[in-house]
Design an enzyme around this catalytic site. Sequence first.
Site, mmCIF file in Angstrom:
data_model
loop_
_atom_site.group_PDB
_atom_site.id
_atom_site.type_symbol
_atom_site.label_atom_id
_atom_site.label_comp_id
_atom_site.label_asym_id
_atom_site.label_seq_id
_atom_site.Cartn_x
_atom_site.Cartn_y
_atom_site.Cartn_z
ATOM 1 C CE1 TYR A 53 -3.270 -2.725 -0.103
ATOM 2 C CE2 TYR A 53 -3.841 -2.265 2.176
ATOM 3 C CZ TYR A 53 -4.046 -2.965 1.018
ATOM 4 O OH TYR A 53 -5.046 -3.918 0.956
ATOM 5 C CG HIS A 128 -2.108 -8.609 -0.870
ATOM 6 N ND1 HIS A 128 -1.474 -7.398 -0.704
ATOM 7 C CD2 HIS A 128 -3.385 -8.296 -1.162
ATOM 8 C CE1 HIS A 128 -2.344 -6.411 -0.887
ATOM 9 N NE2 HIS A 128 -3.503 -6.939 -1.180
ATOM 10 C CB SER A 208 -13.646 -2.940 -2.465
ATOM 11 O OG SER A 208 -14.162 -1.941 -3.304
ATOM 12 N N PRO A 209 -15.948 -2.857 0.503
ATOM 13 C CG PRO A 209 -16.277 -2.344 2.760
ATOM 14 C CD PRO A 209 -15.214 -2.409 1.689
ATOM 15 C CG LEU A 210 -18.418 1.289 1.709
ATOM 16 C CD1 LEU A 210 -17.919 2.674 2.121
ATOM 17 C CD2 LEU A 210 -19.682 0.931 2.491
ATOM 18 N N GLY A 211 -18.878 -0.927 -2.636
ATOM 19 C CA GLY A 211 -19.125 -0.874 -4.069
ATOM 20 C C GLY A 211 -20.590 -1.088 -4.419
#
Length: 298
Positions: A53, A128, A208-211
């Site tokens: 990151y 990863h 990325s849970p809000l896609g």
Amino acid sequence: MPHRTLGDLTVSAIGLGAMPLSIEGRPDEDRAVATLHAALDAGITLIDTADSYHWHPDETGHNERLIARALARYGGDTADVLVATKGGRGRPGDGSWTVDGHPSHLKRACEASLGRLGTEAIGLYQLHKPDPRVPWAESVGALRDLLDAGKIRHAGISNVTVGQIREARAILGDGLVSVQNRFSPAVRDSEPELRLATAEGLAFLPWSPLGGISRSSLDGPSGPVSAGTAFHRVAAEHGVSPQQVCLAWLLSLSPRVIPLPGASRPASIADSARAAGLTLGEEQLALLNAARLPDAGQ
């Protein structure tokens, strides 16, 4: 902040995905540290990071170092904070991502992460992404070696299939505590992995849970309501943000789910943290479970 279990640990039901604090478009350090401190103030005790990151090619571990500095500067107690990092990916600096699952690389990466985080053992170290050039059992075997050496306390895997979870479980046993896959209203193809994680007692960490909840997804064809419409409708009924509704919906799917929303502003993560206290009704959950993006194909 309600809590959930991760192996033999107890962590906040909502975590923080720290990647936006270090990649392209990242905030300055003052705002990044303020965002991390806002997460801690809200009761978040799980911070997810990775050595990859970063933005530029010469700053591997930027996010890990940032988190370590933020924790050191925090005025409150951080003893219960779990920093979960990952190894096995790289960023050349041109916006692309590479994969390296060779055991030698993973072991070197873990040692470097230990130094950046300033700890004797990493609480949760995650592979990863599977490397198609390396047998899965060899990559996972590196995590087994790190566990046996006391370099990491718990192991996790990310971006994996049901078969890879089963094989990792056979190698790591109870040392495997988590699965981190992409999962959101827009992307639900990891439902089999979520079911298996729940059955095996593994934490499932959606990245990325809000896609799929942005206003751009509101206009769909006639027929079933689109994901964007559904989440905004339920948010209006509760007087909260669609982000809170999305995270509360994810929490409802399994007691093993611990979402990792990203944030680059203190207000964003403070809002996300409040989702842990939001209760959705049965009819609302049925609406959200049925909603899909028009082009999601799932």
